[in-house]
Design a protein around this motif. Structure first.
Motif, PDB file in Angstrom:
ATOM      1  N   GLY A 246       0.769  -1.239   0.000  1.00  0.00           N
ATOM      2  CA  GLY A 246       0.000   0.000   0.000  1.00  0.00           C
ATOM      3  C   GLY A 246       0.794   1.279   0.000  1.00  0.00           C
ATOM      4  N   TYR A 247       1.362   1.643  -1.125  1.00  0.00           N
ATOM      5  CA  TYR A 247       1.991   2.956  -1.247  1.00  0.00           C
ATOM      6  C   TYR A 247       0.929   3.966  -1.676  1.00  0.00           C
ATOM      7  CZ  TYR A 247       6.544   0.559  -1.338  1.00  0.00           C
ATOM      8  OH  TYR A 247       7.639  -0.198  -1.031  1.00  0.00           O
ATOM      9  N   ASP A 248       0.798   5.064  -0.935  1.00  0.00           N
ATOM     10  CA  ASP A 248      -0.122   6.090  -1.415  1.00  0.00           C
ATOM     11  C   ASP A 248       0.587   6.960  -2.450  1.00  0.00           C
ATOM     12  OD1 ASP A 248       1.451   8.016  -0.085  1.00  0.00           O
ATOM     13  OD2 ASP A 248       0.218   7.894   1.731  1.00  0.00           O
ATOM     14  N   LEU A 249      -0.139   7.870  -3.052  1.00  0.00           N
ATOM     15  CA  LEU A 249       0.403   8.659  -4.156  1.00  0.00           C
ATOM     16  C   LEU A 249       1.621   9.470  -3.729  1.00  0.00           C
ATOM     17  CD1 LEU A 249       0.249   9.668  -7.051  1.00  0.00           C
ATOM     18  CD2 LEU A 249      -1.390  11.413  -6.294  1.00  0.00           C
ATOM     19  N   LEU A 250       1.551  10.081  -2.541  1.00  0.00           N
ATOM     20  CA  LEU A 250       2.671  10.893  -2.074  1.00  0.00           C
ATOM     21  C   LEU A 250       3.907  10.030  -1.844  1.00  0.00           C
ATOM     22  CD1 LEU A 250       3.800  13.589  -1.194  1.00  0.00           C
ATOM     23  CD2 LEU A 250       2.879  13.184   1.108  1.00  0.00           C
ATOM     24  N   ASP A 251       3.702   8.845  -1.253  1.00  0.00           N
ATOM     25  CA  ASP A 251       4.826   7.927  -1.042  1.00  0.00           C
ATOM     26  C   ASP A 251       5.493   7.576  -2.369  1.00  0.00           C
ATOM     27  OD1 ASP A 251       4.551   7.748   1.718  1.00  0.00           O
ATOM     28  OD2 ASP A 251       3.090   6.129   1.579  1.00  0.00           O
ATOM     29  N   LYS A 252       4.675   7.255  -3.363  1.00  0.00           N
ATOM     30  CA  LYS A 252       5.222   6.859  -4.660  1.00  0.00           C
ATOM     31  C   LYS A 252       6.013   8.000  -5.301  1.00  0.00           C
ATOM     32  CE  LYS A 252       1.273   5.256  -6.301  1.00  0.00           C
ATOM     33  NZ  LYS A 252       0.295   4.643  -7.231  1.00  0.00           N
ATOM     34  N   LEU A 253       5.476   9.200  -5.230  1.00  0.00           N
ATOM     35  CA  LEU A 253       6.170  10.349  -5.812  1.00  0.00           C
ATOM     36  C   LEU A 253       7.507  10.597  -5.113  1.00  0.00           C
ATOM     37  CD1 LEU A 253       3.186  12.835  -6.319  1.00  0.00           C
ATOM     38  CD2 LEU A 253       4.483  11.635  -8.096  1.00  0.00           C
ATOM     39  N   MET A 254       7.501  10.485  -3.795  1.00  0.00           N
ATOM     40  CA  MET A 254       8.725  10.725  -3.032  1.00  0.00           C
ATOM     41  C   MET A 254       9.772   9.652  -3.309  1.00  0.00           C
ATOM     42  SD  MET A 254       6.933  11.873   0.529  1.00  0.00           S
ATOM     43  CE  MET A 254       8.443  11.809   1.451  1.00  0.00           C
ATOM     44  N   ILE A 255       9.336   8.395  -3.348  1.00  0.00           N
ATOM     45  CA  ILE A 255      10.270   7.293  -3.593  1.00  0.00           C
ATOM     46  C   ILE A 255      10.868   7.396  -4.991  1.00  0.00           C
ATOM     47  CG2 ILE A 255      10.443   4.793  -3.894  1.00  0.00           C
ATOM     48  CD1 ILE A 255       8.335   4.544  -1.636  1.00  0.00           C
ATOM     49  N   GLU A 256      10.022   7.656  -5.978  1.00  0.00           N
ATOM     50  CA  GLU A 256      10.519   7.781  -7.349  1.00  0.00           C
ATOM     51  C   GLU A 256      11.510   8.942  -7.471  1.00  0.00           C
ATOM     52  OE1 GLU A 256      10.179   5.873  -9.831  1.00  0.00           O
ATOM     53  OE2 GLU A 256       8.515   4.556  -9.305  1.00  0.00           O
ATOM     54  N   CYS A 291      -5.713  -3.852   3.869  1.00  0.00           N
ATOM     55  CA  CYS A 291      -6.883  -3.921   4.731  1.00  0.00           C
ATOM     56  C   CYS A 291      -6.783  -2.991   5.929  1.00  0.00           C
ATOM     57  CB  CYS A 291      -7.099  -5.359   5.212  1.00  0.00           C
ATOM     58  SG  CYS A 291      -5.690  -5.997   6.159  1.00  0.00           S
ATOM     59  N   ALA A 292      -5.638  -2.332   6.120  1.00  0.00           N
ATOM     60  CA  ALA A 292      -5.464  -1.483   7.287  1.00  0.00           C
ATOM     61  C   ALA A 292      -6.361  -0.264   7.189  1.00  0.00           C
ATOM     62  CB  ALA A 292      -4.007  -1.040   7.403  1.00  0.00           C
ATOM     63  N   THR A 293      -6.959   0.125   8.328  1.00  0.00           N
ATOM     64  CA  THR A 293      -7.892   1.253   8.320  1.00  0.00           C
ATOM     65  C   THR A 293      -7.575   2.269   9.388  1.00  0.00           C
ATOM     66  OG1 THR A 293      -9.366   0.022   9.788  1.00  0.00           O
ATOM     67  CG2 THR A 293      -9.759  -0.171   7.416  1.00  0.00           C
ATOM     68  N   SER A 294      -6.479   2.078  10.120  1.00  0.00           N
ATOM     69  CA  SER A 294      -6.161   2.992  11.207  1.00  0.00           C
ATOM     70  C   SER A 294      -5.936   4.395  10.673  1.00  0.00           C
ATOM     71  CB  SER A 294      -4.895   2.521  11.937  1.00  0.00           C
ATOM     72  OG  SER A 294      -4.462   3.522  12.835  1.00  0.00           O
ATOM     73  N   PRO A 295      -6.614   5.410  11.252  1.00  0.00           N
ATOM     74  CA  PRO A 295      -6.434   6.781  10.772  1.00  0.00           C
ATOM     75  C   PRO A 295      -5.035   7.307  11.031  1.00  0.00           C
ATOM     76  CG  PRO A 295      -7.709   6.764  12.806  1.00  0.00           C
ATOM     77  CD  PRO A 295      -7.582   5.336  12.370  1.00  0.00           C
ATOM     78  N   LYS A 296      -4.294   6.678  11.968  1.00  0.00           N
ATOM     79  CA  LYS A 296      -2.942   7.141  12.277  1.00  0.00           C
ATOM     80  C   LYS A 296      -1.883   6.388  11.491  1.00  0.00           C
ATOM     81  CE  LYS A 296      -3.958   8.709  16.958  1.00  0.00           C
ATOM     82  NZ  LYS A 296      -3.544   8.642  18.375  1.00  0.00           N
ATOM     83  N   GLU A 297      -2.328   5.516  10.623  1.00  0.00           N
ATOM     84  CA  GLU A 297      -1.386   4.698   9.864  1.00  0.00           C
ATOM     85  C   GLU A 297      -0.487   5.579   8.997  1.00  0.00           C
ATOM     86  OE1 GLU A 297      -1.590   0.787   7.013  1.00  0.00           O
ATOM     87  OE2 GLU A 297      -3.307   2.100   7.216  1.00  0.00           O
ATOM     88  N   GLY A 298       0.808   5.276   9.042  1.00  0.00           N
ATOM     89  CA  GLY A 298       1.750   6.042   8.229  1.00  0.00           C
ATOM     90  C   GLY A 298       2.399   7.171   8.986  1.00  0.00           C
ATOM     91  N   GLU A 299       1.938   7.450  10.221  1.00  0.00           N
ATOM     92  CA  GLU A 299       2.565   8.509  10.992  1.00  0.00           C
ATOM     93  C   GLU A 299       3.999   8.128  11.325  1.00  0.00           C
ATOM     94  OE1 GLU A 299      -1.202  10.536  13.336  1.00  0.00           O
ATOM     95  OE2 GLU A 299       0.432   9.617  14.447  1.00  0.00           O
ATOM     96  N   GLY A 300       4.853   9.082  11.342  1.00  0.00           N
ATOM     97  CA  GLY A 300       6.244   8.833  11.702  1.00  0.00           C
ATOM     98  C   GLY A 300       7.118   8.458  10.534  1.00  0.00           C
ATOM     99  N   ILE A 301       6.516   8.330   9.347  1.00  0.00           N
ATOM    100  CA  ILE A 301       7.303   7.984   8.169  1.00  0.00           C
ATOM    101  C   ILE A 301       8.077   9.208   7.706  1.00  0.00           C
ATOM    102  CG2 ILE A 301       7.154   7.268   5.758  1.00  0.00           C
ATOM    103  CD1 ILE A 301       4.659   5.700   6.515  1.00  0.00           C
ATOM    104  N   ASP A 302       9.320   8.989   7.339  1.00  0.00           N
ATOM    105  CA  ASP A 302      10.155  10.108   6.910  1.00  0.00           C
ATOM    106  C   ASP A 302       9.620  10.749   5.642  1.00  0.00           C
ATOM    107  OD1 ASP A 302      12.686   8.132   8.094  1.00  0.00           O
ATOM    108  OD2 ASP A 302      12.400  10.171   8.814  1.00  0.00           O
ATOM    109  N   ARG A 303       9.645  12.051   5.621  1.00  0.00           N
ATOM    110  CA  ARG A 303       9.261  12.818   4.439  1.00  0.00           C
ATOM    111  C   ARG A 303      10.405  13.754   4.068  1.00  0.00           C
ATOM    112  NH1 ARG A 303       4.708  10.143   2.722  1.00  0.00           N
ATOM    113  NH2 ARG A 303       3.257   9.868   4.439  1.00  0.00           N
ATOM    114  N   ILE A 304      10.434  14.137   2.821  1.00  0.00           N
ATOM    115  CA  ILE A 304      11.408  15.140   2.404  1.00  0.00           C
ATOM    116  C   ILE A 304      10.872  16.496   2.791  1.00  0.00           C
ATOM    117  CG2 ILE A 304      12.611  16.174   0.441  1.00  0.00           C
ATOM    118  CD1 ILE A 304      12.321  13.556  -1.008  1.00  0.00           C
ATOM    119  N   SER A 305      11.581  17.177   3.651  1.00  0.00           N
ATOM    120  CA  SER A 305      11.098  18.480   4.121  1.00  0.00           C
ATOM    121  C   SER A 305      11.435  19.559   3.109  1.00  0.00           C
ATOM    122  CB  SER A 305      11.732  18.802   5.463  1.00  0.00           C
ATOM    123  OG  SER A 305      13.140  18.784   5.371  1.00  0.00           O
TER     124      SER A 305
END
Length: 305
Positions: A246-256, A291-305
């Protein structure tokens, strides 16, 4: 081909009978190249055959050579091989016309951060083109001791009308091949001074060396290691994506974007190395079960600031 003995055998088998015979006549060298000098055309044929074998034996690590420089790197390898073959047979003893000495000569080439930088490999050829060499004992330049084997002329004794010494490209094949190599090297340097052109050019020749650790300088080995890391990250990301992680759109853009940056050979190795861990955390940490539905899922993942 698992060792340099087999590489040499394959190289010989790719040659026409006349060239193979020239190599085999040099009985004073181990894994020999022709001696005495066999001429411009034959040297070109030998260089093309050798580079073809080496590139097949040691294909470029994905991402090491940027696409826009692939043709330049390949042509430069052939020209540097030809220059080395000519220099060895024209200015070195018969026993030194061999695979091991070619590996030593090519290992002397290094990348410089400014256009005035001259590696030991460049200075070796400049002994022919200028007739001079640097002496640490004298603290300056002194006449080179090189003597051309085909006519016993010294570059240091060859004086031009302007008072300069050495042989020109029209007068010496080693200089001619090397200057053609330098034209490509300079063109790439002007386009991107940070791209380690010399590392990419000489990489296949490491297979000729008895000691690969001595063939590379430390920073050049870092660049090779980085290319391997980036390819593994790319493979892991592709596998995760194929398995419907489950990569969301932002994750995919950042990884690419990160993977593209890490493969950019025009950026210094140190700068790219600093982003490897961040890309790794994104690729592994951003994976979420469908299948994950937690609203806090993905918190703490590194982002490019």
């Amino acid at each position: 081909m698992k060792n340099e003995d087999n590489i040499y055998e394959v190289f010989l088998n790719t040659l026409d009978e006349d060239l193979r015979g020239m190599c085999e006549k040099n009985v004073k060298a181990e894994k020999p190249f022709p001696y005495p000098y066999c001429g411009e055309e034959n040297v070109e044929r030998l260089a093309k055959a050798l580079v073809g074998v080496l590139e097949k034996h040691s294909p470029d690590i994905p991402g090491l050579v940027p696409e826009q420089y692939r043709d330049d790197v390949h042509e430069a390898r052939e020209l540097l091989a030809a220059a080395a073959l000519a220099l060895l047979s024209l200015y070195f003893p018969q026993r030194d016309n061999c695979m091991r000495c070619m590996a030593i000569l090519i290992s002397l080439f290094r990348h410089g951060s400014n256009p005035r930088f001259k590696s030991s490999g460049v200075l070796m050829f400049e002994q022919v083109s200028t007739g001079m060499k640097y002496s640490s004992e004298k603290g300056g330049r002194i006449p080179s001791r090189f003597v051309r084997s085909i006519d016993y002329k010294r570059p240091s004794d060859h004086v031009h009308r302007d008072g300069s010494h050495g042989f020109t490209a029209d007068e010496d094949d080693a200089v001619m091949f090397f200057e053609r190599y330098r034209v490509i090297q300079q063109r790439v340097f002007d386009a991107s001074s940070r791209f380690n052109f010399e590392l990419c050019v000489k990489r296949p020749f490491e297979a000729l060396s008895d000691n690969r650790q001595n063939f590379y300088y430390r920073e050049e080995k870092m660049e090779t290691d980085l290319a391997t890391k980036v390819q593994r990250l790319r493979d892991r990301y592709t596998l995760n994506y194929a398995q419907a992680k489950g990569y969301d759109l932002l994750d995919k853009l950042m990884i690419e974007s990160l993977l593209a940056y890490l493969r950019d050979g025009t950026v210094s190795t140190v700068a790219r190395e600093s982003y490897v861990a961040q890309a790794e955390r994104l690729i592994d940490g951003a994976v979420k079960l469908p299948c994950a539905t937690s609203p806090k899922e993905g918190e703490g993942i590194d982002r490019i600031s």
